[in-house]
Design an enzyme around this catalytic site. Structure first.
Site, short mmCIF file in Angstrom:
data_model
loop_
_atom_site.label_atom_id
_atom_site.label_comp_id
_atom_site.label_asym_id
_atom_site.label_seq_id
_atom_site.Cartn_x
_atom_site.Cartn_y
_atom_site.Cartn_z
N SER A 205 0.80 -1.23 0.00
CA SER A 205 0.00 0.00 0.00
C SER A 205 0.83 1.28 0.00
O SER A 205 0.34 2.32 -0.41
CB SER A 205 -0.93 0.00 1.20
OG SER A 205 -0.18 0.03 2.39
N HIS A 233 -5.62 -4.33 -2.17
CA HIS A 233 -5.39 -3.15 -3.01
C HIS A 233 -5.36 -3.49 -4.49
O HIS A 233 -4.71 -2.80 -5.28
CB HIS A 233 -4.08 -2.46 -2.62
CG HIS A 233 -4.22 -1.51 -1.47
ND1 HIS A 233 -4.90 -0.32 -1.56
CD2 HIS A 233 -3.79 -1.60 -0.19
CE1 HIS A 233 -4.86 0.29 -0.38
NE2 HIS A 233 -4.20 -0.46 0.47
N LYS A 264 -12.64 -1.63 -0.19
CA LYS A 264 -11.87 -0.70 -1.01
C LYS A 264 -12.58 -0.53 -2.36
O LYS A 264 -13.60 0.15 -2.41
CB LYS A 264 -10.43 -1.18 -1.14
CG LYS A 264 -9.69 -1.08 0.22
CD LYS A 264 -8.20 -1.31 0.14
CE LYS A 264 -7.53 -0.91 1.44
NZ LYS A 264 -7.19 -2.05 2.31
C1 PLP Z 1 -7.08 -2.51 3.71
C2 PLP Z 1 -6.37 -3.78 3.88
C3 PLP Z 1 -6.83 -4.74 4.79
C4 PLP Z 1 -7.98 -4.48 5.71
O1 PLP Z 1 -9.20 -4.62 5.05
P1 PLP Z 1 -10.54 -4.39 5.88
O2 PLP Z 1 -11.56 -5.16 5.13
O3 PLP Z 1 -10.77 -2.92 5.92
O4 PLP Z 1 -10.31 -4.95 7.24
C5 PLP Z 1 -6.16 -5.94 4.86
N1 PLP Z 1 -5.08 -6.19 4.08
C6 PLP Z 1 -4.60 -5.28 3.22
C7 PLP Z 1 -3.41 -5.62 2.38
C8 PLP Z 1 -5.22 -4.04 3.10
O5 PLP Z 1 -4.74 -3.14 2.25
#
Ligand code: PLP
Length: 422
Positions: A205, A233, A264
């Site tokens: 990220s 992502h 996301k």
């Molecule tokens: C955003 C993210 C998460 C968390 O996801 P949620 O559904 O908001 O708990 C987990 N792993 C990665 C790689 C992320 O970027």
């Protein structure tokens, strides 16, 4: 008693603030979209800014079809299930979504979680035990790190995306020796791992770089290891059909477990899932603690997620728009002379590597951009390594070319002001 705790916490909070690490919340007064209304600092009059820091990659967070699907689901299936899945919290739409996700990824089965954080928290300890080993990228997401902490398997950390380091870890796990000489002089019996799982983010990220899944899969074959990818992502927009880094790296069918989020690109509300081999998913339904002891994903979210997958399978338009927006922004920003990490991902980190006080600069820079109506966040140590402070821009399919050009113009103005560019 609390007097002392209060004192200690205030001390700690003061340190966080003086280190410049205190996180202020900016209050959004509109729905989530490129043009938002924000009140910041809290209590001040709201203003309109362009949002370049959400994970709303496809613009589905307020897409009319998603909202309509959520409404429909709310009307038909109610607000909540007041239960975990295995007691009385499973509706036909939950099964339908799991089937749809399996088909999307060409996987055997899928299990929903309240979040991807929970999915990662419930995965490792259910599948692996003390005789096993997990090999994990040093920059993996916090939820993978926490999930691995809950699991008794031996842990090997490899240098970020470094295949030599990964191979070294695989070798060590197969031979059952410590990768680091933690106990020099201690004559420990080698203890070869029974099963091995390599765990990696599909996309990281902070840099938007994509894991070298093709090479990881090859090494996994050579050392007889499983591969787990968290594609949060990437799900929905990376790869020809939006099947993420796995598709991008041409590794469909080669990865054993994929975890991802619905929070996301896939509408952005909440919810997560694990998709993969049938027996793994079956075992997760029996033993995975966040699945067993945390509430069912709300029906409105499930209905909307079903619609999101439909939107993505019907057409490539949103993905195409996102990639066009991304390459337009990346190209223009590089041409202006900014230091960005090359790549294709809509996460675009703009770095200040040539500057003495890059941390300070990243903060001033993002504040000035905000004054120009561009909402982005500056990250600095310890969130990113020293000397690698950055503004992280995130592009969406919902941005118009005009909005992106406005951001580019603001970067040019602020960049010149701070002599970051000429
Ligand atoms: C955003 C993210 C998460 C968390 O996801 P949620 O559904 O908001 O708990 C987990 N792993 C990665 C790689 C992320 O970027």
């Amino acid at each position: 008693m609390y007097q002392r705790v209060r004192y200690d916490l205030n001390e700690e909070l003061r340190k966080i603030k003086s280190g410049g690490l205190y996180k202020e919340e900016r209050i959004i007064l509109s729905d989530q979209k490129p043009g938002i209304s924000v009140s910041y600092p809290v209590g001040s009059e709201s203003r309109e800014v362009l949002n370049f820091c959400s994970n709303n990659y496809l613009g589905l967070a307020n897409h009319p079809r998603i909202i309509e699907a959520a409404h429909k689901s709310l009307d038909q299936y109610g607000f909540g299930m007041a239960s975990v899945r295995f007691i009385c919290g499973t509706q036909d739409i939950h099964k339908k979504l799991e089937k749809k996700i399996s088909a999307f990824y060409e996987m055997e089965d899928t299990i929903l979680y309240s979040s991807c954080f929970d999915a990662n928290g419930g995965l490792f300890e259910t599948i692996l035990s003390s005789e096993d080993a997990i090999i994990t990228d040093s920059l993996n997401h916090a939820s993978i790190i926490d999930g691995i902490r809950l699991c008794k398997a031996k842990r090997y950390i490899y240098d970020h995306s470094d295949m030599k380091s990964l191979e070294k870890a695989l070798k060590a796990a197969r031979e059952g020796v410590d990768l680091f000489d933690h106990h020099p002089g201690l004559d420990k019996e080698p203890n070869p791992a029974r099963n091995i799982m390599i765990a990696t983010d599909g996309v990281f990220s902070m840099d938007g770089d994509i894991a070298k899944l093709d090479e990881i899969v090859e090494l996994a074959k050579e050392y007889d290891a499983m591969v787990m990818v968290d594609d949060s992502h990437a799900t929905g927009f990376l790869g020809e059909k939006g099947r993420g880094s796995i598709e991008y790296c041409d590794c469909l069918g080669e990865v054993d477990v994929i975890t991802s989020t619905l929070g996301k690109a896939m509408g952005g509300a909440s919810g997560g899932f694990i998709t993969g081999k049938k027996e793994i998913v079956d075992m997760l339904r029996q033993r995975s603690r966040p699945y067993l002891f945390s509430n069912t994903v709300a029906p409105a979210i499930v209905g909307a997620a079903l619609e999101a997958f439909d939107i993505l399978t019907e057409s490539n338009d949103l993905r195409k728009k996102l990639m066009e927006n991304t390459s337009h922004f990346r190209k223009s920003i590089s041409q202006l002379g900014f230091d960005i990490t090359p790549g294709v991902h809509p996460i675009v980190p703009i770095l200040f590597r040539k500057f003495e006080d890059d941390a300070q600069l990243s903060q001033v820079f993002s504040r000035d951009l905000y004054e120009e109506g561009i909402y982005v966040i500056g990250f600095f140590f310890p969130v990113v390594p020293k000397g690698q402070s950055r503004i992280r821009v995130q592009i969406s399919a919902a941005h118009t070319t005009e909005q992106i050009d406005k951001a580019i113009a603001a970067f040019e103005k602020v960049g010149k002001k701070h002599k970051v560019i000429k």
